[in-house]
Write an enzyme that holds these catalytic residues in place. Structure first.
Site, PDB file in Angstrom:
ATOM      1  N   ARG A  65     -23.300  16.973  -9.970  1.00  0.00           N
ATOM      2  CA  ARG A  65     -24.059  15.761 -10.299  1.00  0.00           C
ATOM      3  C   ARG A  65     -24.983  15.400  -9.142  1.00  0.00           C
ATOM      4  NH1 ARG A  65     -20.549  10.581 -11.458  1.00  0.00           N
ATOM      5  NH2 ARG A  65     -20.262  10.651  -9.198  1.00  0.00           N
TER       6      ARG A  65
ATOM      7  N   HIS B  58       0.816  -1.203   0.000  1.00  0.00           N
ATOM      8  CA  HIS B  58       0.000   0.000   0.000  1.00  0.00           C
ATOM      9  C   HIS B  58       0.857   1.263   0.000  1.00  0.00           C
ATOM     10  CE1 HIS B  58      -3.564  -2.465   1.699  1.00  0.00           C
ATOM     11  NE2 HIS B  58      -3.545  -2.455   0.391  1.00  0.00           N
TER      12      HIS B  58
ATOM     13  N   CYS C 227     -16.290  13.608 -18.451  1.00  0.00           N
ATOM     14  CA  CYS C 227     -15.857  13.735 -17.057  1.00  0.00           C
ATOM     15  C   CYS C 227     -15.316  12.421 -16.504  1.00  0.00           C
ATOM     16  CB  CYS C 227     -17.004  14.236 -16.181  1.00  0.00           C
ATOM     17  SG  CYS C 227     -18.445  13.162 -16.163  1.00  0.00           S
TER      18      CYS C 227
END
Length: 845
Positions: free
Chosen positions: A598, A456, A762
């Site tokens: 949105r 990670h 987008c």
């Protein structure tokens, strides 16, 4: 009195393998439990100990034994042998038989299985340790063992207790099993994990019986096959969430698990060079600075288990809540890499084995903080010594959790080493949270003795653009240098480079920095292509704070503000006032530039804890976007009222996701106008639709007549066009927006909207180095990218001859696949670069 122990014997002659070396992620990842594996050199499997046969797989490839102590053992003959449906395997025992160590369990045809199955490797797994500690007998991997040789010793460490019955509501659902191989070991292990993750009791029932998810043998002993009707029952506070996860597991046909990416090999190093694996590419020059943070100081001894156990529980809950909040923030902001890491840490935190290990130490008199430290020390040591690079790469995650939980009991603040800006940091390893903190100091690069390219920390370093080498070995702890070179492209650290080498790297870094500075300086200027076409470059954001960053980065507006971040961070839906305040702040931050917000996009991979959506076999095809109006109109009405309350409506644009046709958008517009009328408003924001499904692209002409603007969501459009789940890592490389079919739908959308309304993009493709110029050539009016990408995308568009690239579109649309398109595009750009360079060289000075 000696501690009771149990010895497990080799079930056959064979070659010994550690479980992590088994080429199957369920066994290698210890999802079923700890154990060993053998590559058989015979044709019979024998009982590894005395016990009762509690499960015989319908396909005869697996047998589960239970000992008198309650320990359960799974013998799994070969890998993917479940698909042979018993061919070539003969059981000589049946469920309920009592067997002695060494007694035959099954006979098999080695040649047939070797030809037809993935492998003959046979895991012996302790699926239920019943309070026993598992210790392998010291034998080197690859050694031949004889049937009856000792392989594992199980020592009793605590009284085994039956699983507690979860309290809370009870929920049930019915389904039809869609797993071709039935309810075998892998899905059984995943069901058990689901039950534990959600803290519920989970049972599976068929017409022939019922089994608890706590018992793998009971689940597999149901013998259910594909097409069997099942009833799932969950009890607990998170029963509904557990049922959702279990239902998805059992009704989604199994796909092949992607193999872990192999570790790269170290670069060849000359004298004075130290090799490492490239975790994040880049070049850096700076002083070498060692980083060795101390753990928080906690009391060694506790006040007794009855006092310390609740303290540990509270600390785990506090850290879990913080991780959950961080996960939701990352998802809302579109930071998927960070979100996945936080989710993985939550899973570690809820691991019952870690908690049991800590409880053992509490019983020995340790304090809560010290018990957690020692438990994670032991687990980290086990992972480090596993020989499995993927498991070893997770040690940093354990250390991060160790530090987080210990901080809840700290007697004093742990000292954090100071790192000057521009330093190349040397560390044994870093936890993700340490890297995030280090990033604020702006180091030039990172060199880690441990870690891996799949860790990670590696993911976060790449996300932040910090050059990073890992797996360099302990030798780096002794290095020093005032002007070291980190070449995280060749995979080398040079503590004392020559003057010529320093000059070479300095020139390369300077050229890159100069280019980036030029791009940032020009970021607030319009993006006008070489042939005179202006293309807007907006930003994708998740909050008003990010809107301010977008404005600073030079965005021409906001092409997508994901409103769901407001909903994801709460236990209940936000009020209209809260929503209006955040939307207003985003609009104000852009200083007069347009902002597209949105409406709530929930469903599929994004769920709200307080919004119960109906179960669907495929959530990606269920209630999403505008479809939520049918079942939750009050939720979206409140959002529309909040949007209508934003001042300067001429700068605000409302975008509706998952629109399938013009009729859906017309109904939204009608509702918007009715709400505006009720509020006494006459000026309404522009209303647009996302093009995410093929039907919308194919009906773009009619949709453009209804919409004020269109915006293509390339992530979902690619998913639905290619029938490839965007969340499936095994399909990630193939779910490519540059597939000719997806490009054809984008082309159709632009042509359908021509002269009617503008079209933007987008989705992630807008920030792709190859896709972004092609989208412009296809006729897209606006590209919306992550704020940090705005300067680079504008610079790339200014170098582009749109008309020339547009001329290649007909040939691109008839290529075979996305790989062919990418190859053709890369060749075109290389040729254009050569032409441009040659032209400049020939120009008179």
């Amino acid at each position: 009195m000696p501690t009771p122990s149990l010895t497990l014997q080799a079930p056959c002659n064979g070659v010994l393998l550690p479980l992590h070396a088994v080429p199957d992620p369920v066994f290698a990842g210890l999802a079923l439990g700890e154990g060993v594996a053998l590559d058989p050199l015979g044709d019979t499997l024998h009982a590894p100990c005395d016990g009762e046969v509690v499960q015989c797989a319908r396909t005869r490839h697996a047998v589960t034994l239970r000992t008198a102590e309650g320990v359960e053992l799974l013998l799994h003959l070969g890998l993917d042998t479940v698909e042979l449906d018993g061919e070539g395997i003969e059981l000589v025992v049946t469920t309920g038989d009592r067997v002695a160590a060494g007694q035959p369990l099954c006979r098999f045809a080695p040649d047939l299985l070797a030809r037809r199955a993935k492998a003959l490797i046979t895991p012996l797994v302790v699926t239920e340790p019943a309070g026993h500690r598992i210790e392998p007998v010291e034998r080197p991997s690859g050694q031949r063992v004889a049937q009856g040789d000792a392989l594992l010793t199980l020592t009793q460490t605590q009284q085994h207790a039956s699983p507690a019955v979860a309290d809370g509501p009870t929920r049930s659902c019915e389904l039809v099993l869609a797993l071709a191989a039935g309810l075998h070991a892998r899905p059984a292990a995943r069901l058990r994990a689901i039950a534990r993750e959600h803290s519920v009791s989970l049972t599976v029932a068929s017409v022939d019986g019922e089994a608890s998810a706590d018992s793998l043998s009971a689940l597999m002993n149901l013998g259910v096959v594909e097409g069997t009707s099942l009833t799932l029952t969950a009890r607990g506070e998170r029963a509904e969430a557990a049922l959702d996860a279990a239902q998805r597991l059992l009704t989604t046909p199994e796909a092949a698990e992607p193999a872990p990416a192999p570790q790269a090999s170290l670069a060849e190093a000359a004298d004075g060079q130290y090799p490492g694996l490239v975790a994040s590419t880049g070049l850096a020059i700076g002083p070498l600075v060692a980083y060795t943070p101390a753990l928080p100081r906690v009391p060694r001894d506790g006040e007794g288990q009855s006092v310390e156990a609740p303290r540990l529980t509270r600390a785990l809950e506090t850290v879990g809540d913080a991780l959950d909040a961080a996960y939701r923030r990352a998802r809302a902001a579109g930071q998927e890499a960070e979100a996945e890491i936080f989710a993985a840490h939550q899973a570690w935190l809820e691991d019952p084995d870690l908690r049991r290990a800590a409880d053992d130490r509490l019983a020995a008199g340790r304090s809560a903080g010290q018990a957690w430290r020692e438990a994670l020390d032991a687990e980290a040591e086990r992972l480090s010594g596993s020989g499995n690079p993927l498991l070893a790469g997770r040690v940093a995650d354990l250390r991060d959790l160790q530090r987080r939980v210990m901080a809840e009991f700290a007697e004093a603040e742990a000292s954090v080493p100071e790192v000057p800006a521009g330093a190349i940091v040397l560390a044994e390893d870093l936890t993700p949270s340490e890297l995030v903190a280090l990033a604020e100091a702006r180091p030039a690069g990172l060199c880690l003795a441990a870690g891996g390219t799949t860790s990670h920390v590696a993911i976060l370093a790449r996300a932040r653009g910090i050059p990073c080498l890992v797996a360099m070995g302990h030798c780096i702890g002794e290095l020093d240098g005032e002007r070291a070179v980190l070449d995280a492209e060749a995979g080398l650290l040079e503590p004392a480079p020559s003057a010529a080498r320093l000059a070479e790297v300095e020139a390369a870094i300077a050229e890159r920095a100069e280019r980036a500075a030029r791009e940032r300086a020009a970021a607030h200027e319009p993006a006008v292509t070489r042939d005179g076409r202006e293309i807007e470059v907006g930003a994708n954001i998740g909050s008003a704070d990010e809107a301010r960053l977008a404005a600073e980065a030079g965005a021409d507006g906001i092409g997508l503000m994901r409103s769901e971040f407001l909903f994801l961070e709460r236990s209940a839906a936000p009020s209209e006032a809260d929503q209006r305040g955040e939307y207003q702040a985003a609009v104000d931050a852009l200083g007069g530039k347009p902002v597209i917000i949105r409406t709530l996009d929930i469903g599929a991979d994004k769920q709200l804890p307080y919004l119960r959506l109906p179960q669907a076999p495929n959530p990606a095809l269920g209630l999403r976007g505008s479809r939520l109006w049918e079942s939750h109109p009050e939720l979206l009405d409140a959002q529309l009222r909040a949007l209508l309350g934003v001042t300067a409506p001429e700068r605000l644009r409302i975008m509706v996701p998952m629109i399938g046709d013009a009729g859906e958008l017309a109904r939204v517009r009608e509702r918007l106008e009715r709400l505006a009328e009720g509020l006494g408003l006459t000026r309404l924001p522009a209303l647009g639709a996302m093009i995410e499904v093929p039907s919308a692209a194919l009906c773009a002409r009619r949709l453009a007549a209804e919409a004020d603007f269109l915006s293509i969501g390339t992530n979902d459009l690619t998913q639905y066009t290619l029938a490839m789940d965007r969340e499936d890592p095994g399909l990630a490389a193939r779910a490519d927006v540059l597939h000719p079919a997806v490009l054809t739908l984008i082309h159709t959308t632009v042509e359908g909207a021509a002269g009617r309304c503008p079209v933007g993009v987008c989705g992630a493709a807008a920030g792709d180095d190859l896709a972004a110029p092609l989208l412009a050539a296809l006729g897209v009016d606006e590209l919306s990218v992550e704020p940090a990408r705005v300067p680079a995308i504008k610079a790339a568009l200014r170098r582009l001859d749109v008309a020339a690239l547009a001329g290649t579109i007909p040939e691109l649309l008839v290529l075979d696949d996305a790989a062919a398109v990418r190859e053709r595009l890369a060749g075109w750009f290389a040729a254009q670069s050569t032409i441009t360079t040659t032209t400049h060289e020939r120009m008179p000075s």
